[in-house]
Design a protein around this motif. Structure first.
Motif, mmCIF file in Angstrom:
data_model
loop_
_atom_site.group_PDB
_atom_site.id
_atom_site.type_symbol
_atom_site.label_atom_id
_atom_site.label_comp_id
_atom_site.label_asym_id
_atom_site.label_seq_id
_atom_site.Cartn_x
_atom_site.Cartn_y
_atom_site.Cartn_z
ATOM 1 N N TYR A 472 0.854 -1.173 0.000
ATOM 2 C CA TYR A 472 0.000 0.000 0.000
ATOM 3 C C TYR A 472 0.899 1.236 0.000
ATOM 4 C CZ TYR A 472 -3.271 -3.436 1.993
ATOM 5 O OH TYR A 472 -4.026 -4.554 2.236
ATOM 6 N N GLN A 483 -4.419 8.066 4.057
ATOM 7 C CA GLN A 483 -5.098 7.160 3.144
ATOM 8 C C GLN A 483 -4.107 6.099 2.676
ATOM 9 O OE1 GLN A 483 -7.058 8.980 -0.216
ATOM 10 N NE2 GLN A 483 -8.969 9.207 0.930
ATOM 11 N N TRP A 484 -4.638 4.900 2.409
ATOM 12 C CA TRP A 484 -3.827 3.792 1.901
ATOM 13 C C TRP A 484 -4.302 3.493 0.482
ATOM 14 C CZ3 TRP A 484 -5.026 4.704 6.791
ATOM 15 C CH2 TRP A 484 -4.057 4.477 7.785
ATOM 16 N N ARG A 494 -8.771 2.910 -2.470
ATOM 17 C CA ARG A 494 -8.314 3.767 -1.378
ATOM 18 C C ARG A 494 -9.027 3.386 -0.079
ATOM 19 N NH1 ARG A 494 -5.652 8.864 -2.608
ATOM 20 N NH2 ARG A 494 -5.098 8.861 -4.826
ATOM 21 N N TYR A 495 -8.222 3.359 1.007
ATOM 22 C CA TYR A 495 -8.757 3.035 2.329
ATOM 23 C C TYR A 495 -8.531 4.220 3.266
ATOM 24 C CZ TYR A 495 -8.335 -1.760 0.511
ATOM 25 O OH TYR A 495 -8.417 -2.891 -0.248
ATOM 26 N N SER A 496 -9.464 4.393 4.182
ATOM 27 C CA SER A 496 -9.339 5.498 5.147
ATOM 28 C C SER A 496 -8.806 5.025 6.493
ATOM 29 C CB SER A 496 -10.703 6.181 5.346
ATOM 30 O OG SER A 496 -11.674 5.238 5.809
ATOM 31 N N PRO A 499 -5.744 -1.097 6.091
ATOM 32 C CA PRO A 499 -6.485 -2.132 5.352
ATOM 33 C C PRO A 499 -6.318 -3.511 5.979
ATOM 34 C CG PRO A 499 -5.119 -0.785 3.887
ATOM 35 C CD PRO A 499 -4.688 -0.470 5.280
#
Length: 521
Positions: A472, A483-484, A494-496, A499
């Motif tokens: 990531y 963000q990732w 995209r992850y907040s 993950p």
């Protein structure tokens, strides 16, 4: 008269007091210890390894030959075959050695080398040899095998009792890893001896990384082994472990025989049988990269709380690698830069130096406390201009979700375990050093600084390839939040939040981040 204030469990109190008194006793002074040193290279020149390596070394004066061992099965086979190729001596030093398939098989190759007359010296950190006491005591009875435990525990089981009264001493560990044959060829790097370090097959380069070396740097490594072997912290196992006899040694040999015959060991047997490593090495056909290589290591007195002048690997590394001018590429499974490290990276970025870091994501990290020590520096690092990548959990690697003990203490089976730094496309470090306070201040470490643009470029190219498909990228969004970014070909997700993790794990890491324990991580 009421007796509410009296102890309700006097027997338990007595036992506890006895344990505390017993564990409070210091290690006994060593009065009888055989002294030995590595054989000079000229005395092993007529061994099979010596004869094969001499023409290569003579053609590259002042340089050492290096091969990167990136594949896990190859790394296992190289150790086993290097032991089979030894004619005179084997000097072996490790932080962790488990009594599992690979650990049993490598103990057996050491035994078989001793049987044909090779002198074997095995130095192990006492914190990482769970379940091995009886086997080590038995092997030590062999006339050609001598085993020492570094910074040993007085109480053998459970060992954690020692931390109650001797934490200051036992918190310091020997994290070095090396495997040297005939003072002619050696393997160093990130791998310990346990199945998880040799099971990754064709996985990513950075799952772990070792270096096979020949030439002058091997002689430096042998001298360093002697320094640790003769240090006041290296205790002969006979002074620590229960006495063993011939029947115990026979049992260890039988255990190894049964292990090698098991279906579980087949992939390692095949790795050895299919490997052309030893034949190519003895025939002079192994392709080495030749370059100036320096060995750097901590003084073993570091575990005593002493910091001899120029005796710290971190200082030696800074001197050897100089001031970066263009780029720094850093790979570390346990990455805790501290405020000082963040400022160093910030200054580098201000000078136009590109800084890239690859470490474990939370889903891949096997030590939640360490991840907590790292996580609070993500924003400051990104604000400083550092490019930050976190390796995803590789298929088949263990998860910390289901095992709280491993989450807290670490199982050493995270998907990323390599420790390497590349500077300006010219210099490369490979060894045992993590970029964290424990490696800097507490544990002893070992590594090679390799001045090879060719190998440095290999590592940097692999870095660029791997982070695109297995990591990531951590960034800041327009609001300044983390963000990732996960990239799968043309797809971008995209992850907040971290993950692949649950709320409980993230809360645990958040809790740990408030504890004043960074200096211990």
């Amino acid at each position: 008269m009421s007796n509410w204030h009296r102890p309700r469990f006097p027997g338990m109190v007595t036992v506890l007091i006895a344990v505390l008194v017993m564990t409070g006793c210091a290690l006994s002074r060593m009065t009888d210890r055989n002294e030995s040193r590595s054989l000079p290279a000229n005395q092993t020149a007529d061994t099979r390894l010596g004869r094969a390596i001499a023409p290569l070394a003579d053609a590259h004066p002042g340089e050492s030959g290096v091969v990167l061992l990136e594949n896990a099965h190859d790394a296992f086979a190289a150790r086993a075959l290097l032991a089979e190729g030894a004619d005179a001596t084997l000097d072996v030093q490790y932080y962790i050695w488990q009594y599992d398939i690979t650990g049993t098989m490598l103990l057996d190759v050491l035994y078989r080398a001793a049987e044909r007359g090779v002198r074997v010296r095995l130095l192990l950190d006492d914190n990482g040899i769970s379940g091995l006491d009886e086997a080590l005591a038995a092997l030590d009875t062999h006339p050609n095998i001598e085993i020492r435990l570094f910074n040993p525990f007085v109480v053998r089981s459970p060992k954690w009792i020692g931390y109650v009264t001797s934490f200051q001493r036992l918190n310091h560990r020997m994290h070095n890893k090396s495997f040297t044959a005939d003072n002619q060829a050696a393997i160093i790097g990130g791998r310990n001896v346990a199945d998880e370090y040799f099971g990754a097959g064709q996985g990513a380069l950075f799952a772990d990384l070792d270096v096979l070396a020949i030439g002058p740097v091997v002689h430096e490594l042998s001298d360093d082994f002697d320094r640790y072997w003769s240090s006041v912290s290296a205790y002969p196992v006979a002074t620590i472990l229960p006495e063993a006899g011939e029947e115990d040694l026979a049992r260890v040999v039988e255990t190894a025989k049964n292990c090698s015959a098991s279906s579980a060991a087949s992939k390692y047997i095949c790795a050895i049988e299919d490997s052309k490593f030893l034949n190519n090495l003895l025939a002079g056909n192994l392709e080495f990269t030749w370059a100036p290589v320096s060995m750097i290591s901590d003084d073993p007195a570091k575990v005593l709380g002493k910091k001899p002048k120029n005796g710290l690997l971190s200082r030696q590394m800074a001197e050897a690698m100089g001031s970066p001018e263009r780029s720094v590429t850093l790979v570390s499974p346990y990455f805790i830069p501290t405020k000082t490290g963040v400022e160093i990276f910030r200054d580098l970025e201000r000078k136009g130096v590109q800084v890239r870091v690859l470490t474990n994501s939370l889903e891949a990290n096997d030590v939640a406390m360490v991840h907590a020590g790292y996580a609070k520096y993500r924003k400051p690092l990104l604000e400083a201009g550092v490019q930050l990548f976190e390796l995803r959990k590789l298929p088949g690697s263990e998860s910390v979700e289901g095992d709280l003990q491993k989450s807290l203490m670490g199982s050493s089976s995270s998907s990323l375990h390599a420790k390497t730094f590349a500077i300006d496309g010219k210099s490369l470090f490979v060894g045992s050093f993590n970029f964290d306070p424990r490696s800097v201040h507490i544990n002893t470490e070992l590594g090679f600084v390799i001045e090879s643009p060719e190998l440095t470029q290999v590592v940097e190219n692999h870095f660029e390839e791997q982070v695109q498909v297995t990591a990531y990228e951590v960034v800041l969004d327009s609001a300044g939040d983390l963000q990732w970014i996960e990239r799968n070909g043309e797809e971008e997700i995209r992850y907040s939040h971290d993950p692949g993790t649950g709320l409980i794990k993230r809360m645990l890491v958040s809790f740990f981040s408030f504890l004043p324990i960074e200096h211990l991580l």
